[in-house]
Scaffold this motif. Structure first.
Motif, PDB file in Angstrom:
ATOM      1  N   GLU A  39       0.869  -1.238  -0.070  1.00 35.16           N
ATOM      2  CA  GLU A  39      -0.081   0.207   0.032  1.00 35.16           C
ATOM      3  C   GLU A  39       0.969   1.228  -0.115  1.00 35.16           C
ATOM      4  O   GLU A  39       1.911   1.463   0.832  1.00 35.16           O
ATOM      5  N   GLY A  40       0.465   2.255  -0.799  1.00 31.88           N
ATOM      6  CA  GLY A  40       1.274   3.369  -1.048  1.00 31.88           C
ATOM      7  C   GLY A  40       2.714   3.382  -1.905  1.00 31.88           C
ATOM      8  O   GLY A  40       3.216   4.439  -1.905  1.00 31.88           O
ATOM      9  N   LYS A  41       2.925   2.144  -2.479  1.00 32.85           N
ATOM     10  CA  LYS A  41       4.011   1.766  -3.101  1.00 32.85           C
ATOM     11  C   LYS A  41       3.605   2.006  -4.560  1.00 32.85           C
ATOM     12  O   LYS A  41       2.665   1.836  -5.041  1.00 32.85           O
ATOM     13  N   THR A  42       4.829   2.621  -5.456  1.00 33.28           N
ATOM     14  CA  THR A  42       4.413   2.874  -7.042  1.00 33.28           C
ATOM     15  C   THR A  42       5.633   2.021  -7.592  1.00 33.28           C
ATOM     16  O   THR A  42       6.822   2.107  -7.295  1.00 33.28           O
ATOM     17  N   LEU A  43       5.164   1.546  -8.881  1.00 28.19           N
ATOM     18  CA  LEU A  43       5.897   0.814  -9.699  1.00 28.19           C
ATOM     19  C   LEU A  43       5.887   1.489 -10.982  1.00 28.19           C
ATOM     20  O   LEU A  43       5.136   1.826 -11.607  1.00 28.19           O
ATOM     21  N   GLY A  44       7.117   1.802 -11.325  1.00 30.63           N
ATOM     22  CA  GLY A  44       7.404   2.530 -12.766  1.00 30.63           C
ATOM     23  C   GLY A  44       7.905   1.436 -13.777  1.00 30.63           C
ATOM     24  O   GLY A  44       8.538   0.646 -13.505  1.00 30.63           O
ATOM     25  N   MET A  45       7.021   1.352 -14.672  1.00 31.40           N
ATOM     26  CA  MET A  45       7.088   0.169 -15.832  1.00 31.40           C
ATOM     27  C   MET A  45       7.413   0.818 -17.327  1.00 31.40           C
ATOM     28  O   MET A  45       6.990   1.298 -17.742  1.00 31.40           O
ATOM     29  N   TYR A  63      -1.690  -3.448  -8.122  1.00 29.87           N
ATOM     30  CA  TYR A  63      -3.003  -2.885  -7.833  1.00 29.87           C
ATOM     31  C   TYR A  63      -3.465  -4.104  -6.632  1.00 29.87           C
ATOM     32  O   TYR A  63      -4.202  -3.570  -5.603  1.00 29.87           O
ATOM     33  N   GLN A  64      -3.595  -5.172  -6.868  1.00 34.09           N
ATOM     34  CA  GLN A  64      -4.020  -6.188  -5.971  1.00 34.09           C
ATOM     35  C   GLN A  64      -3.227  -6.218  -4.621  1.00 34.09           C
ATOM     36  O   GLN A  64      -3.629  -6.398  -3.774  1.00 34.09           O
ATOM     37  N   LEU A  65      -2.009  -5.642  -4.680  1.00 32.29           N
ATOM     38  CA  LEU A  65      -1.128  -5.591  -3.198  1.00 32.29           C
ATOM     39  C   LEU A  65      -1.374  -4.087  -2.796  1.00 32.29           C
ATOM     40  O   LEU A  65      -0.678  -3.839  -1.882  1.00 32.29           O
ATOM     41  N   GLY A  66      -2.257  -3.345  -3.418  1.00 27.00           N
ATOM     42  CA  GLY A  66      -2.380  -1.965  -2.776  1.00 27.00           C
ATOM     43  C   GLY A  66      -1.686  -0.874  -3.311  1.00 27.00           C
ATOM     44  O   GLY A  66      -1.612   0.256  -2.897  1.00 27.00           O
ATOM     45  N   GLY A  67      -0.913  -1.170  -4.095  1.00 28.73           N
ATOM     46  CA  GLY A  67      -0.100  -0.332  -4.867  1.00 28.73           C
ATOM     47  C   GLY A  67      -0.432   0.229  -6.191  1.00 28.73           C
ATOM     48  O   GLY A  67      -1.625   0.058  -6.492  1.00 28.73           O
ATOM     49  N   HIS A  68       0.435   0.852  -6.849  1.00 26.81           N
ATOM     50  CA  HIS A  68       0.171   1.574  -8.115  1.00 26.81           C
ATOM     51  C   HIS A  68       1.297   1.369  -9.226  1.00 26.81           C
ATOM     52  O   HIS A  68       2.415   1.332  -9.067  1.00 26.81           O
ATOM     53  N   ALA A  69       0.817   1.221 -10.426  1.00 23.98           N
ATOM     54  CA  ALA A  69       1.838   1.055 -11.327  1.00 23.98           C
ATOM     55  C   ALA A  69       1.577   1.998 -12.632  1.00 23.98           C
ATOM     56  O   ALA A  69       0.291   2.447 -12.896  1.00 23.98           O
ATOM     57  N   LEU A  70       2.659   2.575 -13.111  1.00 26.12           N
ATOM     58  CA  LEU A  70       2.720   3.332 -13.954  1.00 26.12           C
ATOM     59  C   LEU A  70       3.387   3.008 -15.407  1.00 26.12           C
ATOM     60  O   LEU A  70       4.503   2.374 -15.319  1.00 26.12           O
ATOM     61  N   PHE A  71       2.405   3.155 -16.615  1.00 25.86           N
ATOM     62  CA  PHE A  71       2.991   2.611 -17.718  1.00 25.86           C
ATOM     63  C   PHE A  71       3.892   3.547 -18.528  1.00 25.86           C
ATOM     64  O   PHE A  71       3.201   4.667 -18.822  1.00 25.86           O
TER      65      PHE A  71
END
Length: 304
Positions: A39-45, A63-71
């Motif tokens: 939660e609160g973590k962000t992945l840059g892809m 998303y399922q782990l509570g974080g966010h991903a950027l394409f």
């Protein structure tokens, strides 16, 4: 901080932990229970190469782990306009918690990781595809139990997936038999390094010999992305290397078939095999999601 550029960037014990964590997260998901460990973590892809499974699995996983991903596609970022990799690494890693890169040259992810302040994951390079091997071993063990001591047959190009299976022989302790035609064998230095670490690998130019007694038979396309101009030449070189019913008949009766997809029926694999009862390619594809959640959790949180 840890990077995951090849499977050998984690110890065999850590690779086992990642799969164990992935299994726990998957069980909770199937039971309708959330795991919001990121939660609160962000992945840059960052994508140089086109993708279906890599993008969807990482984006959904975060998303399922509570974080966010950027394409981030290289063609619409400064990376695609000539910004030095080290500059992009410094900037991007100051804004996100983890970076996944899917690209061509392995040197690109190495250079990015050198200047990154956060973990970097290899989503695929021309040298290795370590996230796929996590999913493949995870899938085999769901179906058949431990892969340690089993026999895996790789039939086809000595490409990034073949290299990943070679590294996996170090981490997971299976015997790997590789059948590739002359001129398309795995990278000799990578193979030598893995064997020095204990990998049990046999090379042959006979698909039947590779499949004989195998517990798992796996393959990939004959011409990967970036090799389209070699398609006709490769089709000629790989005559006799299709995984078909004849090949599978030499594997153990309970052997599984895998393919990282997309597949070309009638080329590297027959329709009767990939769509047949021994094929687990759809479970294998889904397990990219679960294995990568285990990986992300490990890289960003460490071991429990």
């Amino acid at each position: 901080m840890r990077h995951f550029l090849t499977l050998l960037d984690v110890s065999p014990e850590e690779a086992r932990y990642i799969l164990k964590r992935a299994a726990k997260i998957k069980r909770k998901l199937k039971a309708g229970k959330a795991t919001h460990s990121l939660e609160g973590k962000t992945l840059g892809m960052v994508f140089d190469k086109a993708s279906t499974r890599t993008r969807v699995s990482f984006e959904t996983g975060m998303y399922q782990l509570g974080g966010h991903a950027l394409f981030l596609h290289s063609g619409t970022t400064q990376l695609g306009r000539g910004e030095p990799i080290e500059d992009s690494a410094r900037v991007l890693s100051s804004m996100v918690d983890c970076v996944m890169i899917r690209t061509y040259g392995h040197d690109i992810v190495q250079k990015f990781a050198e200047y990154s302040k956060v973990p970097v994951i290899n989503g695929l390079t021309d040298l290795t595809h370590p996230c796929q091997i996590l999913a493949d071993v995870f899938t085999y063990e769901e179906q058949r139990g431990s892969i340690e001591g089993k026999t895996v047959a790789w039939i086809g190009d000595g490409n990034n997936m073949a290299h990943s299976w070679i590294n996996g022989a170090v981490s997971f302790g299976y015997h790997l038999k590789i059948a590739s035609p002359e001129g398309y064998r795995p990278d000799a230095k990578l193979l030598e390094a893995a064997c020095a670490l204990g990998a049990n690998v046999t090379l042959t130019d006979d698909p039947i010999a590779a499949a004989d007694g195998a517990d798992l038979v796996t393959t990939d396309v004959w011409a990967s992305m970036g090799q389209e101009e070699e398609q006709a030449e490769r089709e000629q070189a790989f005559v006799g290397f299709q995984v078909d019913d004849r090949v599978m008949a030499h594997a153990n009766s309970d052997a599984l078939f895998m393919h990282c997809l997309p597949a070309h029926r009638g080329e590297e694999v027959s329709a009767s095999v990939i769509d047949g009862p021994q094929s687990v390619v759809w479970s294998e594809a889904e397990n990219r999601l679960h294995a990568q959640k285990g990986l992300l959790d490990f890289l960003l949180r460490g071991q429990d």
